[in-house]
Design a protein around this motif. Structure first.
Motif, PDB file in Angstrom:
ATOM      1  N   PHE A   1     -60.046  -9.160 -64.079  1.00 44.25           N
ATOM      2  CA  PHE A   1     -59.212 -10.228 -63.533  1.00 44.25           C
ATOM      3  C   PHE A   1     -57.876  -9.673 -63.018  1.00 44.25           C
ATOM      4  CE2 PHE A   1     -61.480 -13.444 -66.452  1.00 44.25           C
ATOM      5  CZ  PHE A   1     -62.389 -13.749 -65.457  1.00 44.25           C
ATOM      6  N   ALA A   2     -57.326  -8.694 -63.721  1.00 47.38           N
ATOM      7  CA  ALA A   2     -56.068  -8.085 -63.275  1.00 47.38           C
ATOM      8  C   ALA A   2     -56.245  -7.422 -61.915  1.00 47.38           C
ATOM      9  CB  ALA A   2     -55.578  -7.074 -64.304  1.00 47.38           C
ATOM     10  N   ALA A   3     -57.381  -6.746 -61.717  1.00 45.19           N
ATOM     11  CA  ALA A   3     -57.645  -6.093 -60.423  1.00 45.19           C
ATOM     12  C   ALA A   3     -57.853  -7.122 -59.326  1.00 45.19           C
ATOM     13  CB  ALA A   3     -58.862  -5.181 -60.542  1.00 45.19           C
ATOM     14  N   LEU A   4     -58.556  -8.207 -59.634  1.00 46.20           N
ATOM     15  CA  LEU A   4     -58.770  -9.259 -58.643  1.00 46.20           C
ATOM     16  C   LEU A   4     -57.448  -9.905 -58.236  1.00 46.20           C
ATOM     17  CD1 LEU A   4     -61.944 -10.852 -60.261  1.00 46.20           C
ATOM     18  CD2 LEU A   4     -61.873  -9.707 -58.036  1.00 46.20           C
ATOM     19  N   ALA A   5     -56.587 -10.147 -59.227  1.00 47.65           N
ATOM     20  CA  ALA A   5     -55.284 -10.752 -58.929  1.00 47.65           C
ATOM     21  C   ALA A   5     -54.394  -9.787 -58.144  1.00 47.65           C
ATOM     22  CB  ALA A   5     -54.605 -11.181 -60.228  1.00 47.65           C
ATOM     23  N   ALA A   6     -54.388  -8.522 -58.546  1.00 40.98           N
ATOM     24  CA  ALA A   6     -53.518  -7.537 -57.899  1.00 40.98           C
ATOM     25  C   ALA A   6     -53.905  -7.297 -56.444  1.00 40.98           C
ATOM     26  CB  ALA A   6     -53.558  -6.221 -58.672  1.00 40.98           C
ATOM     27  N   THR A   7     -55.197  -7.427 -56.134  1.00 40.46           N
ATOM     28  CA  THR A   7     -55.659  -7.199 -54.764  1.00 40.46           C
ATOM     29  C   THR A   7     -55.732  -8.496 -53.959  1.00 40.46           C
ATOM     30  OG1 THR A   7     -57.952  -7.358 -55.554  1.00 40.46           O
ATOM     31  CG2 THR A   7     -56.993  -5.144 -55.362  1.00 40.46           C
ATOM     32  N   ASN A   8     -55.303  -9.594 -54.565  1.00 37.94           N
ATOM     33  CA  ASN A   8     -55.339 -10.899 -53.893  1.00 37.94           C
ATOM     34  C   ASN A   8     -56.749 -11.214 -53.404  1.00 37.94           C
ATOM     35  OD1 ASN A   8     -54.196 -13.316 -52.929  1.00 37.94           O
ATOM     36  ND2 ASN A   8     -53.868 -12.445 -50.892  1.00 37.94           N
ATOM     37  N   THR A   9     -57.725 -10.992 -54.291  1.00 38.31           N
ATOM     38  CA  THR A   9     -59.129 -11.214 -53.963  1.00 38.31           C
ATOM     39  C   THR A   9     -59.573 -12.583 -54.452  1.00 38.31           C
ATOM     40  OG1 THR A   9     -59.646  -8.842 -54.096  1.00 38.31           O
ATOM     41  CG2 THR A   9     -61.479 -10.384 -54.309  1.00 38.31           C
ATOM     42  N   LEU A  10     -59.997 -13.451 -53.538  1.00 43.32           N
ATOM     43  CA  LEU A  10     -60.505 -14.761 -53.912  1.00 43.32           C
ATOM     44  C   LEU A  10     -61.876 -14.611 -54.547  1.00 43.32           C
ATOM     45  CD1 LEU A  10     -60.048 -17.902 -53.681  1.00 43.32           C
ATOM     46  CD2 LEU A  10     -61.456 -17.772 -51.608  1.00 43.32           C
ATOM     47  N   VAL A  11     -62.101 -15.310 -55.660  1.00 40.81           N
ATOM     48  CA  VAL A  11     -63.382 -15.281 -56.368  1.00 40.81           C
ATOM     49  C   VAL A  11     -64.103 -16.599 -56.133  1.00 40.81           C
ATOM     50  CG1 VAL A  11     -64.532 -15.026 -58.590  1.00 40.81           C
ATOM     51  CG2 VAL A  11     -62.389 -13.791 -58.143  1.00 40.81           C
ATOM     52  N   PHE A  12     -65.253 -16.535 -55.497  1.00 41.16           N
ATOM     53  CA  PHE A  12     -66.100 -17.706 -55.314  1.00 41.16           C
ATOM     54  C   PHE A  12     -66.980 -17.828 -56.552  1.00 41.16           C
ATOM     55  CE2 PHE A  12     -69.894 -19.527 -52.720  1.00 41.16           C
ATOM     56  CZ  PHE A  12     -69.587 -20.808 -53.127  1.00 41.16           C
ATOM     57  N   LEU A  13     -66.705 -18.826 -57.392  1.00 37.49           N
ATOM     58  CA  LEU A  13     -67.439 -19.002 -58.645  1.00 37.49           C
ATOM     59  C   LEU A  13     -68.620 -19.933 -58.418  1.00 37.49           C
ATOM     60  CD1 LEU A  13     -67.600 -18.419 -61.685  1.00 37.49           C
ATOM     61  CD2 LEU A  13     -66.243 -20.493 -62.049  1.00 37.49           C
TER      62      LEU A  13
END
Length: 379
Positions: A182-194
């Motif tokens: 989650f930290a990597a997703l947030a840091a890279t501003n990556t949207l997660v389609f759940l």
């Protein structure tokens, strides 16, 4: 449907060639079976455990997989038929959750590269139809491999986020082991389609015998939305959004039942004696569920009716956090007329029109403007 502004389909699936090969090489769920007795018949996709009923021949299990699942030409034909300018395609469930740790990363890289290449080739054509993609993550791999792929995906010009199921690394999305991801997703501003896949236990619907009488109706209509609601609620209660305030999720099927139940969740949290705020010993959520909905969660508009769409917009806080989708190629027209409009698309469009009959700006945002802004699409 025709419009003077872009129509972006945020929820539309594809099985690229590398994924078809992967499923075709398997004999346990998930797998693709080619009926040997009729080589001209469509292969069968056995995607859910409930599909793999040993009492039925494999040629009758699951659902037929025709070209709409893997053909980019047929994706474009569908887009043209419904006036869709751009599709953000994603691998359909169950993604790569079932892979062993050693093969997960190279498989994810191959599929993500396939998607990026196909989108690039499409976007170089003069048709005006654009394709982008949500990548997939090797969630069964070591965490450093997952983080590596998150960062690598940012170098692929046509990949605009990732798709993820509700089990995470196998223990749910409230698993502390996901914090690094989650930290990597947030840091890279990556949207997660759940997106859901596993539903609820068969016993919740009366067991296999009851389910068999109505096919996929109960697991899809009820199991999928509740799966999403439970997954996000567990994240909220575990403080995931408190620890990662920049994390951004797009929830499939308008967030399941979350828009309807957010107030009840908020009330139960406010009265929970386990939490420190009420004299207990556990840290409860530091922000309200409404704040999380308004700052960390987007909702798609795949809800098929005005009441649900109104609830999604209200829960999201504004039309700025809701995006149009079709769920193509699932729920196709039935019968002989394969060229007819898809009811699943028409009902979602009708809901948007019905909610905003005199507000073209709101329609524009939901139908495409929000996706263009959030994902940085070049249209």
């Amino acid at each position: 449907m025709s419009s003077s502004y872009p129509i972006v389909d945020i929820h539309t699936h594809m099985y690229p060639p590398s994924y078809i090969r992967l499923l075709s090489s398997r004999s346990t769920v998930p797998y693709i079976h080619q009926p040997s007795e009729d080589p001209n018949a469509d292969p069968r996709l056995i995607i859910l455990a409930s599909d793999d009923d040993p009492a039925r021949p494999k040629s009758a299990r699951g659902r037929p997989v025709d070209g709409t699942y893997s053909s980019f030409d047929q994706k474009r034909q569908f887009m043209q038929a419904h006036g869709i300018t751009c599709s953000v395609i994603s691998l359909a469930n169950p993604w790569l959750d079932f892979l062993d740790p050693e093969s997960a990363l190279p498989t994810a890289q191959e599929i993500n590269d396939d998607l990026d290449k196909a989108c690039a080739e499409n976007n170089a054509q003069p048709s005006g139809l654009k394709l982008y993609a949500f990548g997939c993550l090797p969630l069964s791999a070591p965490s450093q491999d997952i983080v590596q792929e998150i960062h690598r995906l940012k170098t692929l010009a046509n990949v605009k986020g990732v798709i993820m199921g509700t089990t995470g690394l196998g223990q749910g999305l409230d698993d502390p082991a996901l914090d690094e991801i989650f930290a990597a997703l947030a840091a890279t501003n990556t949207l997660v389609f759940l997106h859901p896949h596993y539903g609820l236990p068969d016993s919740a619907f009366g067991g296999q015998e009851t389910i068999a009488k109505s096919g996929h109706v109960l697991p899809l209509a009820l199991g999928f939305p509740l799966e999403t609601t439970i997954a996000v609620s567990r994240m909220y209660l575990a403080g995931v959004f408190d620890r990662h305030p920049q994390l951004q999720f797009l929830l499939a099927h308008s967030g399941g039942t979350l828009p309807f139940l957010a107030g009840r969740i908020e009330s139960c949290v406010a009265h929970e004696r386990e939490f420190i705020a009420n004299g207990g010993h556990r840290q409860g959520p530091k922000r309200s569920i409404w704040e999380v909905l308004h700052s960390n969660l987007y909702l798609d508009a795949v809800i098929y009716g005005q009441p649900g769409l109104k609830a999604a917009i209200e829960a999201a806080g504004s039309v700025d956090r809701v995006m149009f989708g079709t769920d193509h190629p699932f729920f196709p027209p039935l019968g002989d007329d394969k060229n007819s409009k898809w009811l699943s698309v028409e009902s979602n469009i009708s809901a948007i029109d019905g909610c905003f009959p005199q507000n073209e700006e709101a329609q524009r945002k939901i139908l495409g403007g929000n996706a263009v802004r959030v994902l940085g699409l070049d249209l």
